[in-house]
Design a protein around this motif. Structure first.
Motif, PDB file in Angstrom:
ATOM      1  N   ARG A 113      13.260  -4.190  13.917  1.00 28.14           N
ATOM      2  CA  ARG A 113      14.093  -5.001  14.803  1.00 28.14           C
ATOM      3  C   ARG A 113      14.621  -4.175  15.955  1.00 28.14           C
ATOM      4  N   VAL A 114      14.593  -4.764  17.145  1.00 29.31           N
ATOM      5  CA  VAL A 114      15.132  -4.146  18.352  1.00 29.31           C
ATOM      6  C   VAL A 114      16.372  -4.920  18.769  1.00 29.31           C
ATOM      7  N   HIS A 115      17.462  -4.196  19.017  1.00 33.59           N
ATOM      8  CA  HIS A 115      18.692  -4.847  19.460  1.00 33.59           C
ATOM      9  C   HIS A 115      18.510  -5.364  20.888  1.00 33.59           C
TER      10      HIS A 115
ATOM     11  N   SER B 175      10.481   0.334  27.622  1.00 31.90           N
ATOM     12  CA  SER B 175      10.413   1.759  27.948  1.00 31.90           C
ATOM     13  C   SER B 175      11.552   2.205  28.850  1.00 31.90           C
ATOM     14  N   TYR B 176      12.295   1.256  29.407  1.00 28.05           N
ATOM     15  CA  TYR B 176      13.420   1.593  30.286  1.00 28.05           C
ATOM     16  C   TYR B 176      14.669   2.002  29.503  1.00 28.05           C
ATOM     17  N   LEU B 177      14.761   1.635  28.235  1.00 30.32           N
ATOM     18  CA  LEU B 177      16.028   1.805  27.532  1.00 30.32           C
ATOM     19  C   LEU B 177      16.438   3.266  27.429  1.00 30.32           C
ATOM     20  N   ARG B 178      15.524   4.132  27.043  1.00 29.05           N
ATOM     21  CA  ARG B 178      15.890   5.557  26.929  1.00 29.05           C
ATOM     22  C   ARG B 178      16.277   6.149  28.288  1.00 29.05           C
ATOM     23  N   PRO B 179      15.520   5.920  29.375  1.00 33.47           N
ATOM     24  CA  PRO B 179      15.986   6.403  30.682  1.00 33.47           C
ATOM     25  C   PRO B 179      17.304   5.794  31.135  1.00 33.47           C
ATOM     26  N   VAL B 180      17.523   4.518  30.807  1.00 36.05           N
ATOM     27  CA  VAL B 180      18.787   3.880  31.199  1.00 36.05           C
ATOM     28  C   VAL B 180      19.956   4.531  30.477  1.00 36.05           C
ATOM     29  N   LEU B 181      19.808   4.783  29.179  1.00 36.79           N
ATOM     30  CA  LEU B 181      20.874   5.461  28.440  1.00 36.79           C
ATOM     31  C   LEU B 181      21.118   6.861  28.989  1.00 36.79           C
TER      32      LEU B 181
ATOM     33  N   LEU C 210      27.309   2.417  22.983  1.00 36.61           N
ATOM     34  CA  LEU C 210      25.862   2.297  23.193  1.00 36.61           C
ATOM     35  C   LEU C 210      25.113   3.456  22.555  1.00 36.61           C
ATOM     36  N   ASN C 211      25.615   4.674  22.704  1.00 36.53           N
ATOM     37  CA  ASN C 211      24.943   5.832  22.109  1.00 36.53           C
ATOM     38  C   ASN C 211      24.904   5.738  20.593  1.00 36.53           C
ATOM     39  N   THR C 212      25.991   5.242  20.004  1.00 37.86           N
ATOM     40  CA  THR C 212      26.041   5.141  18.542  1.00 37.86           C
ATOM     41  C   THR C 212      25.078   4.085  18.019  1.00 37.86           C
ATOM     42  N   LYS C 213      25.029   2.931  18.654  1.00 32.66           N
ATOM     43  CA  LYS C 213      24.203   1.837  18.159  1.00 32.66           C
ATOM     44  C   LYS C 213      22.717   2.084  18.368  1.00 32.66           C
ATOM     45  N   TYR C 214      22.359   2.678  19.503  1.00 29.71           N
ATOM     46  CA  TYR C 214      20.937   2.901  19.775  1.00 29.71           C
ATOM     47  C   TYR C 214      20.401   4.163  19.104  1.00 29.71           C
ATOM     48  N   GLU C 215      21.258   4.892  18.416  1.00 28.96           N
ATOM     49  CA  GLU C 215      20.789   6.049  17.661  1.00 28.96           C
ATOM     50  C   GLU C 215      19.893   5.609  16.500  1.00 28.96           C
ATOM     51  N   GLU C 216      20.121   4.371  15.995  1.00 22.73           N
ATOM     52  CA  GLU C 216      19.333   3.882  14.870  1.00 22.73           C
ATOM     53  C   GLU C 216      17.872   3.675  15.244  1.00 22.73           C
TER      54      GLU C 216
ATOM     55  N   LYS D 146      16.235   5.239  17.798  1.00 18.91           N
ATOM     56  CA  LYS D 146      15.909   6.275  18.772  1.00 18.91           C
ATOM     57  C   LYS D 146      14.424   6.613  18.759  1.00 18.91           C
ATOM     58  N   GLU D 147      13.803   6.646  17.571  1.00 20.47           N
ATOM     59  CA  GLU D 147      12.384   7.003  17.490  1.00 20.47           C
ATOM     60  C   GLU D 147      11.515   5.983  18.221  1.00 20.47           C
ATOM     61  N   LEU D 148      11.811   4.702  18.048  1.00 16.38           N
ATOM     62  CA  LEU D 148      11.029   3.672  18.735  1.00 16.38           C
ATOM     63  C   LEU D 148      11.226   3.740  20.238  1.00 16.38           C
ATOM     64  N   LEU D 149      12.448   3.959  20.694  1.00 21.72           N
ATOM     65  CA  LEU D 149      12.700   4.065  22.135  1.00 21.72           C
ATOM     66  C   LEU D 149      12.000   5.286  22.722  1.00 21.72           C
ATOM     67  N   ASN D 150      11.981   6.393  21.989  1.00 19.59           N
ATOM     68  CA  ASN D 150      11.288   7.585  22.467  1.00 19.59           C
ATOM     69  C   ASN D 150       9.788   7.340  22.593  1.00 19.59           C
ATOM     70  N   MET D 151       9.221   6.631  21.609  1.00 22.61           N
ATOM     71  CA  MET D 151       7.791   6.360  21.653  1.00 22.61           C
ATOM     72  C   MET D 151       7.429   5.493  22.846  1.00 22.61           C
ATOM     73  N   THR D 152       8.201   4.440  23.106  1.00 25.34           N
ATOM     74  CA  THR D 152       7.887   3.538  24.221  1.00 25.34           C
ATOM     75  C   THR D 152       8.053   4.236  25.570  1.00 25.34           C
ATOM     76  N   SER D 153       9.084   5.071  25.709  1.00 21.80           N
ATOM     77  CA  SER D 153       9.266   5.801  26.969  1.00 21.80           C
ATOM     78  C   SER D 153       8.159   6.834  27.171  1.00 21.80           C
ATOM     79  N   PHE D 154       7.699   7.444  26.083  1.00 22.69           N
ATOM     80  CA  PHE D 154       6.616   8.423  26.185  1.00 22.69           C
ATOM     81  C   PHE D 154       5.323   7.765  26.653  1.00 22.69           C
ATOM     82  N   LEU D 155       5.065   6.540  26.218  1.00 20.84           N
ATOM     83  CA  LEU D 155       3.833   5.844  26.583  1.00 20.84           C
ATOM     84  C   LEU D 155       3.906   5.194  27.959  1.00 20.84           C
ATOM     85  N   ASP D 156       5.037   5.276  28.609  1.00 19.13           N
ATOM     86  CA  ASP D 156       5.174   4.768  29.976  1.00 19.13           C
ATOM     87  C   ASP D 156       4.869   5.907  30.937  1.00 19.13           C
ATOM     88  N   PRO D 157       3.798   5.813  31.737  1.00 18.65           N
ATOM     89  CA  PRO D 157       3.437   6.924  32.641  1.00 18.65           C
ATOM     90  C   PRO D 157       4.472   7.204  33.719  1.00 18.65           C
ATOM     91  N   ARG D 158       5.486   6.370  33.858  1.00 20.81           N
ATOM     92  CA  ARG D 158       6.550   6.642  34.826  1.00 20.81           C
ATOM     93  C   ARG D 158       7.550   7.658  34.291  1.00 20.81           C
TER      94      ARG D 158
END
Length: 720
Positions: free
Chosen positions: A150-152, A285-291, A320-326, A328-340
């Motif tokens: 699940r993604v918040h 893929s924007y969530l990790r850069p936005v945070l 936001l940092n506390t809630k999205y820590e759960e 974090k691995e999925l957000l890192n993967m999506t940002s990594f796969l974004d060539p931007r």
């Protein structure tokens, strides 16, 4: 009508037929029944086939889901699907906006979501993640029962962060925003004040903007209201101060200071929420850069910030940092796969973790692809062995070149086993792709990452599969919210009596989803081999399940290719069931059967048979027909039907010459006997249900809580 959500009765109003007659007087306009029963269902079936064809070959997909209540307080559940096709185009479809009666607890929602996917033949294993809001029942359904990723929703998460930060500051923010609402309400209800405000805007050389009314469940509207009041403050002050009756509405300097601090802290979030709510572009893929941007610049303390602004920024950022820590691995993967972005916002340890996860997932994909290939090659080898070998060729004289050829072949055979290993080869290929991808320069932020992957999937055949898998996830659940907005335009005040069965074909391509889900759920109870034998049971299930919750029978009906007949009543194991579930059909049947049996009792009584023999005949012949399976239907029988049977029993008693037990007495006695036998038999299917109702202090069975009269009068509550 379906596209523009125009009411069907438009074809019967005066203007539309007149317009059609003006265009072509020879054309005969069909009536509303044609559009309701034929035209709109055809549009729905055509659209459903198109969507079904699009999602049939989808490898990975994500979903969004939400619950909604219409203007008439009828509950609905929405399910949307998002995926990236082979051309790397991000596509979205609203699969259903279905009527969802019953308790909205975790179990029912989990079952509804699973049945929604099953109705469109979408496998749960191919679902990458589901994006929902943060209500407790949906979280329990997705994470606890279905055990899905699940993604918040970023919009809901940000709203909760702002709401908690504002609430923690006490009453000063609440008072200041309350003053704004009073000001906006005053100008909204007085046209004279609105004219005076426009005049003041011209004199103060302010923009000709109207004041904004906020919605307390959307923080963005509150921020826009505060921003507009601050913008129009000189004009508002001029209008309100000129009237002695409205001077009390003027905000104090303390209120203005609080409003400026709140606006300064919240205004940067508005653009991010709008950008991340777009379902036609990659957003997850924007969530990790936005945070990262929030932590480094936007929510960082600045020299000109007031204490209130600093406090709000700090509390929002910490939440936001506390809630999205759960996740974090999925957000890192999506940002990594974004060539931007790639590894732009990761540390060395996070980059290494992502490399290991990418390698592990791609190895699993390689094994899944290699397994069917190995099976097909084994089948080909078996087929090759079944073919008779060709006759041996005539021996030929060896040449000098043949000696070198056989020697080279022997050397290659000795090293081929060691050199060719598909696992090692896949791992090396993935490592090479990762190194090349990581060290390539990031593309411009305005470019589309899916277009980049479409051009470079030849160079990165393995990584492109993961990009196709993860970049389809939605950062917000706005797709479901938009489906509900469309539904709200259908169920207007003029169409508030529109039945749920009529709304589905106008809001999503799932006009028969609820019925199909019901029948498919019943089909799961039988194996495919027993499906043909279970057709009668499916008709029974239809009579019971459909009549209670739905108003129209969709046609045709089929389960896994088997045509199912829809009937209004059906006899199953000697009990008549109808689509109204009021037992009237069963009472009528046994009443006439009892009348025929009573005839034989009277004939027997005419031969001056003793009372004991007549009573024995009544028990074995008449009562067995009248009260057969009375434990099942006796509780839900209507009073008028029970009186009919009691009259029949009273007539039989006059023939027998003694008083006979009425229907209520026999049903009560049989229910008590049945529930006692259930408690005494641990292997009975209802043993755990009945024994679970025992009181913790004694062996008594307290009454069960029943929300409906039908359930209260059913077997278990009545027997207890």
């Amino acid at each position: 009508m379906a596209k523009d959500m125009v009411p069907i009765y438009t074809v019967q109003k005066e203007g539309f037929p007149k317009m059609v007659g003006t265009l072509d007087s020879r054309y005969e306009l069909p009536g509303r029944n044609f559009f309701n029963d034929t035209a709109i269902p055809q549009v729905y079936r055509k659209r459903r086939r198109e969507v079904q064809a699009d999602i049939a070959t989808v490898k990975y997909f994500s979903t969004t889901a939400d619950l909604w209540s219409s203007r008439t307080s009828e509950p609905y559940i929405s399910l949307t699907v998002h995926y990236i096709d082979d051309n790397f185009d991000l596509k979205s479809h609203c699969l259903q906006t279905s009527y969802f009666p019953g308790d909205h607890d975790g179990i029912n929602i989990a079952a509804g979501l699973k049945e929604g996917l099953a109705a469109w033949v979408l496998s749960e294993e191919r679902q990458v993640a589901i994006t929902t809001d943060n209500t407790g029942n949906i979280i329990k359904a997705v994470e606890n029962y279905n055990q899905w990723e699940r993604v918040h929703c970023f919009g809901h998460r940000l709203h909760l962060a702002i709401e908690n930060a504002v609430r923690s500051e006490g009453d000063r923010i609440t008072r200041a925003t309350g003053v704004c609402r009073k000001i906006v309400g005053h100008f909204s209800h007085s046209w004279k004040k609105r004219v005076a405000l426009k005049t003041a805007q011209i004199e103060e050389k302010l923009p000709d903007h109207v004041l904004v009314t906020d919605c307390q469940t959307r923080w963005g509207s509150t921020q826009k209201m505060v921003e507009r009041v601050l913008e129009q403050q000189p004009a508002i002050h001029r209008v309100l101060s000129s009237d002695r009756k409205t001077r009390h509405l003027l905000p104090s300097w303390q209120d203005l200071e609080v409003l400026e601090s709140v606006n300064k802290a919240l205004s940067p979030f508005q653009e991010f929420t709008d950008a991340l709510s777009d379902e036609n572009h990659v957003s997850i893929s924007y969530l990790r850069p936005v945070l990262h941007l929030f932590n480094t610049s936007m929510l960082a303390e600045k020299g000109g910030d007031t204490d209130l602004t600093k406090s709000l920024k700090g509390k929002i950022l910490n939440y936001l940092n506390t809630k999205y820590e759960e996740s974090k691995e999925l957000l890192n993967m999506t940002s990594f796969l974004d060539p931007r972005f790639r590894t732009q916002y990761f540390s060395m340890e996070e980059t290494q973790t992502i490399r290991e996860r990418v390698t592990s997932e791609l190895m699993q994909i390689q094994q899944q692809q290699h397994r069917p290939a190995a099976q097909s090659s084994a089948a080909m080898e078996t087929a090759r062995l079944d073919v008779e070998p060709p006759p041996p060729a005539k021996a030929r004289k060896k040449t000098l070149a043949s000696f070198f050829k056989s020697s080279a072949g022997a050397d290659a055979a000795g090293t081929s086993v060691a050199e060719f290993d598909p696992v090692v080869q896949c791992r090396e290929s993935v490592a090479a792709e990762l190194n090349t991808y990581i060290y390539m320069p990031c593309i411009d932020q305005e470019e589309d990452p899916l277009k980049w992957w479409k051009c470079h999937k030849i160079n990165f055949p393995w990584l492109s599969k993961l990009a196709q898998k993860y970049l389809c996830i939605q950062a917000t659940s706005s797709a479901s919210e938009r489906a509900f907005s469309t539904s709200g335009n259908v169920v207007t005040a003029h169409r508030s009596c529109l039945k749920p069965s009529k709304r589905k074909g106008r809001t999503s391509p799932s006009a028969k989803a609820s019925y199909s889900d019901l029948m498919r759920h019943q089909a799961k109870q039988h194996t495919p081999a027993k499906l043909a034998a279970a057709v009668t049971q499916e008709k029974l299930t239809f009579c019971v399940g459909w009549g209670a919750n739905f108003t129209q029978v969709p046609q045709p009906v089929s389960i896994d290719g088997a045509d199912i007949e829809v009937v209004s009543s059906y006899k199953y194991l000697g009990v008549h069931l109808d689509d109204k579930l009021d037992r009237s059909c069963n009472t009528t049947a046994i009443y006439w059967k009892g009348q025929s049996r009573l005839h034989f009792l009277r004939r027997l009584g005419s031969f001056n048979v003793c009372s004991d023999m007549l009573h024995m005949f009544y028990k074995t012949v008449v009562e067995s027909a009248l009260l057969y399976a009375a434990v099942c239907w006796g509780g839900n029988q209507m009073d008028k039907d029970r009186r009919r049977l009691d009259k029949l029993i009273k007539r039989a008693g006059s023939v027998v010459g003694r008083g006979l037990d009425d229907v209520g007495t026999v049903v009560g006695r049989r229910m008590r006997s049945k529930v006692q036998s259930i408690l005494a038999n641990p292997n009975h299917p209802l043993h755990s249900t009945v024994s679970g109702q025992k009181s913790s202090r004694s062996d008594r069975l307290p009454s069960m809580p029943c929300r409906t009269e039908c359930f209260r009068r059913s077997f278990i509550p009545s027997a207890i």
